[in-house]
Design a protein around this motif. Structure first.
Motif, PDB file in Angstrom:
ATOM      1  N   TRP A   5     -14.028  21.258 -11.623  1.00  0.00           N
ATOM      2  CA  TRP A   5     -13.314  21.503 -12.870  1.00  0.00           C
ATOM      3  C   TRP A   5     -13.701  22.870 -13.394  1.00  0.00           C
ATOM      4  O   TRP A   5     -14.872  23.254 -13.370  1.00  0.00           O
ATOM      5  CB  TRP A   5     -13.656  20.391 -13.845  1.00  0.00           C
ATOM      6  CG  TRP A   5     -13.138  20.560 -15.230  1.00  0.00           C
ATOM      7  CD1 TRP A   5     -11.853  20.834 -15.587  1.00  0.00           C
ATOM      8  CD2 TRP A   5     -13.879  20.445 -16.435  1.00  0.00           C
ATOM      9  NE1 TRP A   5     -11.757  20.893 -16.943  1.00  0.00           N
ATOM     10  CE2 TRP A   5     -12.984  20.655 -17.488  1.00  0.00           C
ATOM     11  CE3 TRP A   5     -15.211  20.170 -16.723  1.00  0.00           C
ATOM     12  CZ2 TRP A   5     -13.383  20.605 -18.821  1.00  0.00           C
ATOM     13  CZ3 TRP A   5     -15.606  20.125 -18.047  1.00  0.00           C
ATOM     14  CH2 TRP A   5     -14.692  20.340 -19.075  1.00  0.00           C
ATOM     15  N   SER A   6     -12.728  23.623 -13.905  1.00  0.00           N
ATOM     16  CA  SER A   6     -13.001  24.992 -14.356  1.00  0.00           C
ATOM     17  C   SER A   6     -13.591  25.060 -15.750  1.00  0.00           C
ATOM     18  O   SER A   6     -14.070  26.106 -16.173  1.00  0.00           O
ATOM     19  CB  SER A   6     -11.711  25.828 -14.320  1.00  0.00           C
ATOM     20  OG  SER A   6     -10.817  25.384 -15.318  1.00  0.00           O
ATOM     21  N   GLY A   7     -13.522  23.971 -16.493  1.00  0.00           N
ATOM     22  CA  GLY A   7     -14.105  23.945 -17.826  1.00  0.00           C
ATOM     23  C   GLY A   7     -13.088  24.088 -18.942  1.00  0.00           C
ATOM     24  O   GLY A   7     -13.461  24.237 -20.095  1.00  0.00           O
ATOM     25  N   ASP A   8     -11.786  24.030 -18.620  1.00  0.00           N
ATOM     26  CA  ASP A   8     -10.769  24.151 -19.668  1.00  0.00           C
ATOM     27  C   ASP A   8     -10.749  22.901 -20.540  1.00  0.00           C
ATOM     28  O   ASP A   8     -11.190  21.831 -20.135  1.00  0.00           O
ATOM     29  CB  ASP A   8      -9.387  24.404 -19.057  1.00  0.00           C
ATOM     30  CG  ASP A   8      -8.873  23.233 -18.250  1.00  0.00           C
ATOM     31  OD1 ASP A   8      -7.769  22.770 -18.533  1.00  0.00           O
ATOM     32  OD2 ASP A   8      -9.587  22.782 -17.327  1.00  0.00           O
ATOM     33  N   ALA A   9     -10.248  23.043 -21.743  1.00  0.00           N
ATOM     34  CA  ALA A   9     -10.285  21.959 -22.722  1.00  0.00           C
ATOM     35  C   ALA A   9      -9.398  20.777 -22.333  1.00  0.00           C
ATOM     36  O   ALA A   9      -9.693  19.638 -22.679  1.00  0.00           O
ATOM     37  CB  ALA A   9      -9.864  22.486 -24.095  1.00  0.00           C
TER      38      ALA A   9
END
Length: 93
Positions: A2-6
């Motif tokens: 996961w890239s960490g986007d909301a």
């Protein structure tokens, strides 16, 4: 990964020989298969599995069974053989 986007929609999928970027929200993958076919690619399915989402929810509506059943819900009337068709007075194309 996961890239960490909301929205939990952007992933980097590690594969061989290269890594692919998948955006579930935009329904795109850097391999290009998803954009061309309307069906989720292997990388997108991997990202969906990681996010706990169903691949069927990401298919184009033309590729799901409900649409298929709606298209073929009606019967097709039979037609006689071409030999029994009326002859036209006009030239053939």
């Amino acid at each position: 990964m996961w890239s960490g986007d909301a929205d939990y929609e952007q992933f980097e999928v590690h594969g061989w020989p290269t890594n692919m970027v998948v955006d579930l929200g935009k329904k795109i993958c850097t391999c290009g298969f998803w954009q061309l076919s309307g069906m989720s690619c292997v990388y997108a399915c991997t990202a969906m599995a990681r996010a706990g989402k169903q691949p069927e929810k990401f298919c184009h509506k033309w590729l799901i069974m409900d649409t298929y059943n709606d298209i073929y819900a009606f019967h097709i009337n039979p037609i006689p053989s071409q030999k029994l068709w009326e002859k036209s007075i006009y030239n053939r194309p």
